[in-house]
Scaffold this motif. Structure first.
Motif, mmCIF file in Angstrom:
data_model
loop_
_atom_site.group_PDB
_atom_site.id
_atom_site.type_symbol
_atom_site.label_atom_id
_atom_site.label_comp_id
_atom_site.label_asym_id
_atom_site.label_seq_id
_atom_site.Cartn_x
_atom_site.Cartn_y
_atom_site.Cartn_z
ATOM 1 N N GLY A 1 -6.424 11.038 2.031
ATOM 2 C CA GLY A 1 -7.674 10.402 1.636
ATOM 3 C C GLY A 1 -7.527 9.435 0.472
ATOM 4 N N ARG A 2 -6.279 9.087 0.113
ATOM 5 C CA ARG A 2 -6.044 8.239 -1.063
ATOM 6 C C ARG A 2 -4.910 7.268 -0.800
ATOM 7 N N PHE A 3 -4.920 6.151 -1.537
ATOM 8 C CA PHE A 3 -3.794 5.222 -1.493
ATOM 9 C C PHE A 3 -3.736 4.409 -2.773
ATOM 10 N N VAL B 1 0.864 -1.165 0.000
ATOM 11 C CA VAL B 1 0.000 0.000 0.000
ATOM 12 C C VAL B 1 0.910 1.227 0.000
ATOM 13 N N THR B 2 0.594 2.197 -0.866
ATOM 14 C CA THR B 2 1.443 3.383 -0.997
ATOM 15 C C THR B 2 0.606 4.655 -0.915
ATOM 16 N N ALA B 3 1.267 5.737 -0.542
ATOM 17 C CA ALA B 3 0.651 7.060 -0.521
ATOM 18 C C ALA B 3 1.757 8.101 -0.586
ATOM 19 N N LEU B 4 1.374 9.310 -0.930
ATOM 20 C CA LEU B 4 2.327 10.414 -0.962
ATOM 21 C C LEU B 4 2.058 11.365 0.191
ATOM 22 N N ASP B 5 3.146 11.805 0.826
ATOM 23 C CA ASP B 5 3.096 12.858 1.827
ATOM 24 C C ASP B 5 3.829 14.031 1.205
ATOM 25 N N GLY B 6 3.093 14.921 0.571
ATOM 26 C CA GLY B 6 3.718 15.938 -0.264
ATOM 27 C C GLY B 6 4.258 15.247 -1.496
ATOM 28 N N SER B 7 5.585 15.282 -1.659
ATOM 29 C CA SER B 7 6.199 14.566 -2.782
ATOM 30 C C SER B 7 6.929 13.305 -2.324
ATOM 31 N N ARG B 8 6.877 13.027 -1.025
ATOM 32 C CA ARG B 8 7.601 11.873 -0.475
ATOM 33 C C ARG B 8 6.711 10.628 -0.446
ATOM 34 N N PRO B 9 7.187 9.534 -1.078
ATOM 35 C CA PRO B 9 6.390 8.307 -1.078
ATOM 36 C C PRO B 9 6.542 7.535 0.225
ATOM 37 N N THR C 1 -6.929 -0.389 11.730
ATOM 38 C CA THR C 1 -7.999 0.396 11.123
ATOM 39 C C THR C 1 -8.254 -0.187 9.751
ATOM 40 N N VAL C 2 -9.523 -0.430 9.448
ATOM 41 C CA VAL C 2 -9.914 -0.952 8.142
ATOM 42 C C VAL C 2 -10.367 0.228 7.295
ATOM 43 N N LEU C 3 -9.703 0.403 6.151
ATOM 44 C CA LEU C 3 -10.065 1.456 5.216
ATOM 45 C C LEU C 3 -10.974 0.873 4.147
ATOM 46 N N LEU C 4 -12.130 1.469 3.952
ATOM 47 C CA LEU C 4 -13.055 1.084 2.887
ATOM 48 C C LEU C 4 -12.904 2.144 1.813
ATOM 49 N N ALA C 5 -12.541 1.742 0.598
ATOM 50 C CA ALA C 5 -12.148 2.725 -0.405
ATOM 51 C C ALA C 5 -12.749 2.449 -1.781
ATOM 52 N N LEU D 1 -0.741 5.011 7.672
ATOM 53 C CA LEU D 1 -2.152 5.280 7.956
ATOM 54 C C LEU D 1 -2.365 6.774 8.191
ATOM 55 N N ALA D 2 -1.470 7.419 8.913
ATOM 56 C CA ALA D 2 -1.584 8.862 9.152
ATOM 57 C C ALA D 2 -1.505 9.634 7.835
#
Length: 170
Positions: A75-77, A31-39, A136-140, A68-69
């Motif tokens: 709001g995306r992953f 599972v991936t996400a961006l924090d600004g431009s940092r992956p 925490t379970v994310l429903l997306a 998770l934070a």
């Protein structure tokens, strides 16, 4: 002979539950996400399809997870479903620490970090979250999806080791 333990409480019950869940083969994803431009990313085996109409997935993340934070803020992953050839990525993203992407190639897709040569890719927007014990379970809602090549075997986790699926002849 197998043994059982009451799941009411205690370390023995937790170990019994871990042993039972180890007997269940699970797909492996990052599972991936961006924090600004940092992956950011982490390896998970607790994800599944949830709905076809609308297309939805669920992912379970440790409540203490930095990822998770990040996902709660954005709001995306992305969900990179790994192929059998990607055990190195599964191991790298399973380790603790903030620098899991060091030396790992990735590209932005739908504004999310996408790993190359994965068996499948999903971009998703969180619709809801549910506190569930220490996770925490994310429903997306799925906003983009792409399957890898037919020849790619999925990476699975079973009995505390990586493997893959081989169809049975019948």
């Amino acid at each position: 002979m197998s043994t059982s333990a009451s799941l009411r409480s205690g370390a023995a019950a937790q170990q019994a539950f871990r042993d039972v869940m180890a007997a269940v083969a699970s797909p492996v994803a990052v599972v991936t996400a961006l924090d600004g431009s940092r992956p950011h990313g982490t390896t998970v085996s607790a994800f599944a399809s949830l709905s076809l109409a609308p297309p939805m997935v669920l992912v379970s993340l440790d409540e203490r997870s930095h990822l998770l934070a990040v996902i709660r803020r954005s709001g995306r992953f992305g969900l990179n479903v790994l192929g059998a050839h990607q055990t190195d990525l599964a191991s790298a993203f399973a380790r603790p620490g903030p620098d899991k992407f060091d030396g790992v190639p990735w590209s932005p897709s739908e504004g999310l970090p996408r790993l190359p040569d994965a068996a499948a890719w999903i971009a998703a927007e969180v619709a809801d979250s549910v506190d569930a014990g220490d996770h925490t379970v994310l429903l997306a809602r799925v906003t983009a999806a792409e399957a890898g090549g037919e020849s790619l075997k999925p990476l699975t986790y079973h009995r505390r080791s990586f493997g893959s699926h081989t169809p049975l002849a019948y």
